[in-house]
Scaffold this motif. Structure first.
Motif, mmCIF file in Angstrom:
data_model
loop_
_atom_site.group_PDB
_atom_site.id
_atom_site.type_symbol
_atom_site.label_atom_id
_atom_site.label_comp_id
_atom_site.label_asym_id
_atom_site.label_seq_id
_atom_site.Cartn_x
_atom_site.Cartn_y
_atom_site.Cartn_z
ATOM 1 N N ARG A 78 -11.171 10.688 -20.402
ATOM 2 C CA ARG A 78 -10.073 11.313 -21.125
ATOM 3 C C ARG A 78 -8.868 11.529 -20.208
ATOM 4 O O ARG A 78 -7.720 11.386 -20.608
ATOM 5 C CB ARG A 78 -10.554 12.640 -21.723
ATOM 6 C CG ARG A 78 -9.556 13.344 -22.620
ATOM 7 C CD ARG A 78 -10.125 14.589 -23.321
ATOM 8 N NE ARG A 78 -10.789 15.511 -22.404
ATOM 9 C CZ ARG A 78 -12.102 15.795 -22.431
ATOM 10 N NH1 ARG A 78 -12.893 15.234 -23.309
ATOM 11 N NH2 ARG A 78 -12.622 16.654 -21.574
ATOM 12 N N ALA A 81 -22.792 13.466 -19.235
ATOM 13 C CA ALA A 81 -22.018 12.794 -20.287
ATOM 14 C C ALA A 81 -20.658 13.475 -20.456
ATOM 15 O O ALA A 81 -19.631 12.801 -20.627
ATOM 16 C CB ALA A 81 -22.792 12.798 -21.597
ATOM 17 N N GLN A 82 -20.639 14.803 -20.399
ATOM 18 C CA GLN A 82 -19.383 15.533 -20.513
ATOM 19 C C GLN A 82 -18.465 15.211 -19.333
ATOM 20 O O GLN A 82 -17.255 15.095 -19.502
ATOM 21 C CB GLN A 82 -19.645 17.039 -20.576
ATOM 22 C CG GLN A 82 -20.319 17.487 -21.862
ATOM 23 C CD GLN A 82 -20.741 18.950 -21.818
ATOM 24 O OE1 GLN A 82 -20.608 19.631 -20.804
ATOM 25 N NE2 GLN A 82 -21.271 19.427 -22.945
ATOM 26 N N GLU A 123 -18.408 12.382 -17.662
ATOM 27 C CA GLU A 123 -17.894 11.027 -17.898
ATOM 28 C C GLU A 123 -16.800 11.044 -18.965
ATOM 29 O O GLU A 123 -15.782 10.361 -18.822
ATOM 30 C CB GLU A 123 -19.031 10.080 -18.298
ATOM 31 C CG GLU A 123 -20.022 9.804 -17.179
ATOM 32 C CD GLU A 123 -19.358 9.221 -15.945
ATOM 33 O OE1 GLU A 123 -18.473 8.346 -16.061
ATOM 34 O OE2 GLU A 123 -19.730 9.663 -14.831
ATOM 35 N N GLU A 124 -16.990 11.833 -20.023
ATOM 36 C CA GLU A 124 -15.970 11.954 -21.065
ATOM 37 C C GLU A 124 -14.678 12.529 -20.504
ATOM 38 O O GLU A 124 -13.581 12.041 -20.791
ATOM 39 C CB GLU A 124 -16.470 12.849 -22.208
ATOM 40 C CG GLU A 124 -17.517 12.227 -23.087
ATOM 41 C CD GLU A 124 -18.052 13.198 -24.131
ATOM 42 O OE1 GLU A 124 -17.354 14.193 -24.464
ATOM 43 O OE2 GLU A 124 -19.176 12.978 -24.595
#
Length: 155
Positions: free
Chosen positions: A94, A86-87, A89-90
């Motif tokens: 970003r 998830a990090q 993908e973030e």
């Protein structure tokens, strides 16, 4: 003449001994590599057993304390992996990065896992084998040179 014959015989014996010892050493190294290979296969089997037990636990099978604890550890590991994904993908969103590249895809099913313990042992084994071969070659060269010198002196 007896001196040179004795010297020649002594060098021949030394060369023969070095060659025999080198062959023995190489044979032992081959056996060690075979042992490491068998250990790797055994570890893969253990992993497969663990995966099966974990899947059975997820499906509702009942197990004793240690198995339950290990399954919980797997669950926590899977959750941690999901958090990192998830990090990733973030961070991609970003930074506006669009890539489908995954390093694991390159090596999947193509590279045999080598544990941190096995890698140095394999390197050491290869180095020792190479050194033994060099020593044997040098001994053979030295014996051949001495033999040539003896022949020249006798002529």
């Amino acid at each position: 003449m007896a001196f040179f014959d004795d010297l020649k015989q002594g060098l021949s014996d030394v060369t023969k001994t070095v060659c025999e010892k080198s062959e023995q050493f190489v044979g032992i190294q081959k056996l060690r590599l075979k042992k490491n290979s068998l250990n790797s296969e055994l570890k893969a089997t253990y992993i497969e057993i663990g995966k099966m037990i974990y899947e059975e636990k997820k499906a509702g099978a009942e197990f004793s304390g240690p198995v339950v604890q290990l399954c919980q550890k797997v669950d926590m590991g899977l959750e941690a992996i999901q958090e990192v994904e998830a990090q990733i993908e973030e961070a991609k969103a970003r930074n506006g990065v669009e890539d489908d590249f995954d390093v694991d895809d390159i090596f999947e099913d193509e590279v045999e896992d080598v544990t941190d313990e096995e890698a140095p042992e394999a390197e050491e084994t290869a180095e020792e084998t190479a050194e033994a071969a060099e020593v044997a070659a040098e001994a053979e060269e030295a014996a051949a040179e001495v033999e040539e010198e003896i022949k020249e002196e006798n002529e």
